[in-house]
Design an enzyme around this catalytic site. Structure first.
Site, PDB file in Angstrom:
ATOM      1  N   GLU A  87       1.182  -0.736   0.046  1.00 45.51           N
ATOM      2  CA  GLU A  87      -0.234  -0.155  -0.025  1.00 45.51           C
ATOM      3  C   GLU A  87       0.703   1.547   0.008  1.00 45.51           C
ATOM      4  O   GLU A  87       0.587   2.004  -0.677  1.00 45.51           O
ATOM      5  CB  GLU A  87      -0.871   0.587   1.037  1.00 45.51           C
ATOM      6  CG  GLU A  87      -2.402  -0.794   1.065  1.00 45.51           C
ATOM      7  CD  GLU A  87      -1.826  -2.494   2.261  1.00 45.51           C
ATOM      8  OE1 GLU A  87      -2.187  -3.288   2.703  1.00 45.51           O
ATOM      9  OE2 GLU A  87      -0.416  -2.765   2.140  1.00 45.51           O
TER      10      GLU A  87
ATOM     11  N   ALA B 218      17.409 -43.411  -7.721  1.00 40.02           N
ATOM     12  CA  ALA B 218      18.511 -44.161  -7.945  1.00 40.02           C
ATOM     13  C   ALA B 218      18.115 -45.087  -8.358  1.00 40.02           C
ATOM     14  O   ALA B 218      18.027 -46.144  -8.216  1.00 40.02           O
ATOM     15  CB  ALA B 218      19.102 -43.568  -7.099  1.00 40.02           C
TER      16      ALA B 218
END
Length: 366
Positions: A58, A168
């Site tokens: 603001e 993996a």
């Protein structure tokens, strides 16, 4: 009273929300907020919150608007604050600027605000309403809202897997399952996160850095290691680069990390012989962590799922095949009920990234 917002309200609020997204790499622990000031059908000021301690959205918008703010409408993606923190209250700044109307996308659930900002504006004679594009505003600040409303961060599991669901090889090698485009996208997700969490198993196997490297950022995410017995070795990259790192343990001697000023150790409760993840998330929320990305192996990924503490999964899937002996993304018990029951997750998006795909899923309750 039900407030009806017209197309113009929604147009300018959407601009405010779009502005707020510019702060996604830097505002935490503060929320992402954008503001647009409109007078006579013209945008006369706009701004977004950049980082904690800097002016709020603001203030930037009102500075740009100057005298044109008098009699204008301010569109704000979150209720203006009403308290003194590092900066003065934005509700008072709007009053002083002489705006005639304030439209907030949603009320701020922070107990320091929680309707007080709107009440302050109304007491000053300003037409102050909320609820314009509220769902979009909630998505913008899902981490901040999770921290305030649930007392824990919004948790995203990031997984890179092969076409056959492996993360993996059997010996632990995983570089690289996915391509450069997917890895670059992970850097963006890290930068958006307040913290990145991994387990000690991943640290011992991969010696990761878990930082943002591909582009400059105003703040690095906090790195969190679930290391129940404080086994983190001295050669770990996490100890060498000065990026803030938190080690979560249930026992052990923390004094050996005293020479690393960027490293802190927190002791959390133990549950079934492991770190109590719910307690760890509460600890992180207390430290201002709203969005947490988990980059870990099958054990920790599965623990989050089994504890019902994961909100989103981002799966980067490669067309490579690693084989039956490779390690899977999860280590969950067999679940025959999944064949006949409804799925707990729904697809948010699927998009190509080079040769890979990015699949975003969210828990149905989110």
């Amino acid at each position: 009273m039900t407030v009806v917002f017209d197309d113009e309200d929604k147009k300018y609020m959407r601009q405010a929300i779009d502005l707020a997204w510019h702060g996604r790499f830097s505002t935490s622990p503060n929320p992402r907020v954008g503001c647009v000031v409109v007078r006579g059908g013209q945008v006369v000021g706009q701004g977004f919150h950049v980082r904690a301690g800097a002016p709020h959205a603001e203030v930037y918008a009102l500075r740009q608007a100057g005298e044109a703010a008098r009699g204008a409408t301010a569109y704000v993606s979150l209720e203006p604050c009403a308290h003194y923190g590092r900066t003065p209250p934005c509700a008072q700044a709007l009053i002083d600027a002489g705006v005639a109307r304030v439209v907030a996308a949603m009320e701020d659930p922070n107990p320091l605000v929680a309707g007080k900002g709107l009440a302050m504006l109304r007491a000053a004679g300003i037409d102050a309403v909320s609820g314009c594009l509220e769902q979009e505003a909630r998505a913008l600040n899902r981490g901040f809202l999770s921290r305030i409303e649930r007392g824990r961060p919004f948790v995203r599991l990031k997984i890179a897997a092969s076409l056959d669901g492996k993360t993996a090889l059997a010996d632990g090698r995983s570089q690289w399952i996915t391509g450069a485009a997917a890895r670059a996208d992970v850097q963006v997700l890290r930068a958006e996160s307040c913290a990145v969490l991994t387990g000690i198993g991943t640290v011992l196997a991969d010696n990761p850095r878990l930082n943002v490297r591909d582009f400059p950022v105003l703040r690095q995410p906090l790195r969190v290691v679930s290391d129940s017995r404080l086994r983190l070795p001295a050669h770990s990259r996490l100890l060498q680069d000065g990026v803030p790192t938190l080690i979560a343990a249930v026992g052990g001697d923390a004094r050996r990390f005293a020479d690393y000023p960027h490293v802190a150790v927190v002791f959390v409760p133990e549950k079934s012989g492991r770190t109590d993840l719910a307690a760890l998330l509460a600890e992180l929320a207390g430290r201002g962590i709203g969005e947490l990305m988990v980059e870990a192996g099958a054990t920790l990924n599965s623990a989050f799922l089994q504890a019902d503490l994961a909100d989103e999964i981002v799966l980067y899937q490669s067309p490579k095949l690693l084989g039956a002996a490779a390690r899977g993304a999860f280590a969950l018990p067999q679940n025959p009920a999944a064949l006949t029951g409804d799925a707990a997750w729904h697809t948010v998006s699927v998009s190509p990234l080079g040769a890979d795909i990015k699949w975003v899923l969210r828990r149905n309750s989110c």
